[in-house]
Write an enzyme that holds these catalytic residues in place. Structure first.
Site, PDB file in Angstrom:
ATOM      1  N   PRO A   2      39.468  38.469  41.347  1.00 19.80           N
ATOM      2  CA  PRO A   2      39.935  39.637  40.928  1.00 19.80           C
ATOM      3  C   PRO A   2      41.452  39.903  40.401  1.00 19.80           C
ATOM      4  O   PRO A   2      42.326  38.915  40.775  1.00 19.80           O
ATOM      5  CB  PRO A   2      39.710  40.510  42.144  1.00 19.80           C
ATOM      6  CG  PRO A   2      40.020  39.571  43.415  1.00 19.80           C
ATOM      7  CD  PRO A   2      39.391  38.387  42.956  1.00 19.80           C
ATOM      8  N   GLU A   3      41.471  40.435  39.440  1.00 19.27           N
ATOM      9  CA  GLU A   3      42.949  40.950  38.759  1.00 19.27           C
ATOM     10  C   GLU A   3      43.431  42.140  39.576  1.00 19.27           C
ATOM     11  O   GLU A   3      42.619  42.598  40.435  1.00 19.27           O
ATOM     12  CB  GLU A   3      42.983  40.919  37.461  1.00 19.27           C
ATOM     13  CG  GLU A   3      42.345  39.634  36.736  1.00 19.27           C
ATOM     14  CD  GLU A   3      42.344  39.766  35.217  1.00 19.27           C
ATOM     15  OE1 GLU A   3      43.184  40.351  34.596  1.00 19.27           O
ATOM     16  OE2 GLU A   3      41.660  39.040  34.527  1.00 19.27           O
ATOM     17  N   ARG A 125      31.087  32.349  49.394  1.00 15.40           N
ATOM     18  CA  ARG A 125      31.653  30.936  49.007  1.00 15.40           C
ATOM     19  C   ARG A 125      32.791  30.427  50.143  1.00 15.40           C
ATOM     20  O   ARG A 125      33.099  29.372  50.026  1.00 15.40           O
ATOM     21  CB  ARG A 125      32.082  30.879  47.869  1.00 15.40           C
ATOM     22  CG  ARG A 125      31.126  30.934  46.669  1.00 15.40           C
ATOM     23  CD  ARG A 125      31.548  31.123  45.301  1.00 15.40           C
ATOM     24  NE  ARG A 125      31.883  29.564  44.871  1.00 15.40           N
ATOM     25  CZ  ARG A 125      32.408  29.124  43.684  1.00 15.40           C
ATOM     26  NH1 ARG A 125      32.535  29.994  42.799  1.00 15.40           N
ATOM     27  NH2 ARG A 125      32.621  28.046  43.521  1.00 15.40           N
TER      28      ARG A 125
END
Length: 290
Positions: A2-3, A125
């Protein structure tokens, strides 16, 4: 990953949900996702009340009444899901864990609150993590000491942007924008969008930028980031807000992922090139290197 706008969207949502809740119990299934000693968890997390939710760069910080904080990095597939009775609020990667029964096979950490509500940290993950640290020590971590200034802070002027970028005069401008030690929170989407807005080619060397270009780039960075937060982030990045709603920024993107379409400013066909090892979207007319 994410930014800044995606993480800020999550922070804004969780700020309305978490403060005032007291932790009753903690469960976790993967030590790397929750690398904390049992003694610290029992002393500083269990029984602690959440006071506020902050963000620094792409990291969330949940402050506790014990003067400790939970630092959370969602990485690629992390989620935070808050449940209270029949109410449910999800934030993060939009897979079925946002709406399915929890905990599930992706749940790494569960915070049980005294009122029966729960906060789940899910991560398929296992790259993300939740760490418990003294609040006073957080900014002494290597990550926080190295990360650059917040582009939406009141003191982030165009002069500061110029000074930070000119530390890498021979670098391409896009590479420098993606460097978290230069500016915090900028990723591929918002680098492309702001450079298009400023009519700057992503491969231009920083030493070649004029004072006016620094000023316009500063203005465009702030515009793009604020618009993305207003629109709830980018659904392209597979992030949703704290109510499980996908961000709509990509519907307003001017250049990113628009190769083959016309530039909304001049009508030239947008192309995709590679700059700084990343897929990069430009208007070859508006963002000429020559």
């Amino acid at each position: 990953m994410p930014e800044l706008p995606e993480v800020e969207t999550i922070r804004l949502g969780l700020t309305k949900l978490l403060p005032g809740h007291t932790v009753a119990a903690v469960d976790f299934d993967w030590p790397k996702s929750f690398p904390n000693s049992s003694a610290d968890v029992q002393k500083f997390l269990v029984g602690a009340t959440i006071t506020t939710v902050r963000r620094r760069a792409k990291v969330l910080i949940i402050e506790l009444s014990t003067d400790y904080s939970l630092i959370i990095h969602l990485k690629m597939t992390g989620q935070l899901v808050f449940t209270s009775g029949s109410e449910r609020f999800g934030a993060g990667h939009p897979n079925d864990s946002l709406i399915g029964d929890l905990p599930d096979k992706s749940t790494r950490v569960t915070l049980q609150f005294k009122d029966g509500s729960r906060l789940f940290f899910n991560d398929q993950r296992k790259f993300g993590w939740m760490r418990l640290l003294p609040t006073i020590e957080i900014m002494n971590l290597d990550f926080f000491k190295k990360v650059g200034p917040e582009p939406l802070s009141a003191d982030f002027t165009w002069q500061m942007l110029r000074e930070r970028l000119l530390r890498r005069p021979n670098s391409m401008i896009k590479a420098a924008l993606l460097d978290q030690s230069v500016i915090a929170g900028i990723g591929n989407i918002y680098a492309d969008e702001s450079l298009w807005g400023a009519k700057i080619h992503p491969a231009l060397r920083i030493s070649e930028l004029s004072e006016q270009q620094f000023k316009v780039l500063h203005k465009e960075l702030i515009f793009v980031l604020k618009l993305a937060i207003e629109k709830g982030g980018s659904s392209d990045k597979n992030y949703v807000n704290a109510k499980g709603k996908k961000g709509s920024y990509m519907s307003f993107a001017r250049v990113f992922r628009r190769e083959g379409q016309t530039c909304p400013r001049c009508g030239t066909v947008i192309i995709k090139i590679r700059v700084a090892g990343r897929g990069t979207h430009i208007c070859p007319h508006c963002q000429s290197l020559s």
